[in-house]
Scaffold this motif. Structure first.
Motif, short mmCIF file in Angstrom:
data_model
loop_
_atom_site.label_atom_id
_atom_site.label_comp_id
_atom_site.label_asym_id
_atom_site.label_seq_id
_atom_site.Cartn_x
_atom_site.Cartn_y
_atom_site.Cartn_z
N TRP A 222 74.40 6.03 55.17
CA TRP A 222 74.62 4.97 56.17
C TRP A 222 75.87 5.19 57.02
O TRP A 222 75.79 5.12 58.25
CB TRP A 222 74.66 3.58 55.52
CG TRP A 222 73.37 3.16 54.89
CD1 TRP A 222 73.17 2.85 53.57
CD2 TRP A 222 72.09 2.99 55.51
NE1 TRP A 222 71.86 2.51 53.35
CE2 TRP A 222 71.18 2.60 54.52
CE3 TRP A 222 71.63 3.17 56.81
CZ2 TRP A 222 69.84 2.35 54.79
CZ3 TRP A 222 70.29 2.93 57.08
CH2 TRP A 222 69.42 2.52 56.08
N PRO A 223 77.03 5.47 56.40
CA PRO A 223 78.23 5.69 57.23
C PRO A 223 78.08 6.87 58.20
O PRO A 223 78.60 6.83 59.31
CB PRO A 223 79.34 5.96 56.21
CG PRO A 223 78.84 5.38 54.94
CD PRO A 223 77.35 5.51 54.97
N LYS A 224 77.37 7.90 57.78
CA LYS A 224 77.17 9.06 58.65
C LYS A 224 76.31 8.69 59.86
O LYS A 224 76.58 9.13 60.98
CB LYS A 224 76.53 10.21 57.88
CG LYS A 224 77.43 10.79 56.81
CD LYS A 224 76.72 11.86 56.03
CE LYS A 224 77.62 12.37 54.91
NZ LYS A 224 76.95 13.41 54.12
N VAL B 183 76.03 5.69 61.19
CA VAL B 183 76.84 4.82 62.04
C VAL B 183 77.87 5.63 62.82
O VAL B 183 78.04 5.45 64.03
CB VAL B 183 77.53 3.72 61.20
CG1 VAL B 183 78.53 2.94 62.03
CG2 VAL B 183 76.48 2.77 60.61
N SER B 184 78.55 6.55 62.16
CA SER B 184 79.60 7.33 62.84
C SER B 184 79.03 8.26 63.90
O SER B 184 79.72 8.63 64.83
CB SER B 184 80.43 8.12 61.83
OG SER B 184 79.66 9.16 61.27
N GLY B 185 77.77 8.61 63.78
CA GLY B 185 77.13 9.47 64.77
C GLY B 185 76.65 8.71 66.00
O GLY B 185 76.13 9.32 66.93
N ASN B 186 76.84 7.38 66.01
CA ASN B 186 76.38 6.54 67.13
C ASN B 186 74.91 6.77 67.46
O ASN B 186 74.52 6.82 68.63
CB ASN B 186 77.25 6.75 68.38
CG ASN B 186 78.65 6.26 68.17
OD1 ASN B 186 78.86 5.17 67.64
ND2 ASN B 186 79.62 7.05 68.56
#
Length: 90
Positions: free
Chosen positions: A67-69, A71-74
């Protein structure tokens, strides 16, 4: 089928999966001169998509670090494989 048409078609399939049916109808491919654009909600849509590994989406535990990956990739789309049960049904 030309590679460009195939890529546009695959992008349209991804957008339908990610974006669903919209107020202005189902996303569609529209010819603009020599280019083919994916139109979503009446506007050109650029799919910023990521693809999950085959077994990534099989459990919430496997998805926790993903999930964080995403989100961080927009990203505005994520493509995951079908989950098939032990009995072979999806």
């Amino acid at each position: 089928m030309k590679l460009r048409t195939l890529l546009a078609f695959c992008t349209a399939l991804i957008a339908v999966q990610c974006y669903g049916q919209t107020a202005s109808g189902i996303p569609r491919l529209e010819k603009q001169g020599t280019a083919t654009q994916l139109i979503v909600d009446g506007q050109p849509f650029l799919a910023l998509a990521g693809e999950l590994g085959n077994n990534t989406a099989t459990s919430l535990e496997n998805m926790q670090p993903i999930w964080p990956k995403l989100v961080s990739g927009n990203l505005n789309c994520a493509l995951g494989g079908d989950i098939v049960g032990a009995d072979g049904t999806g």
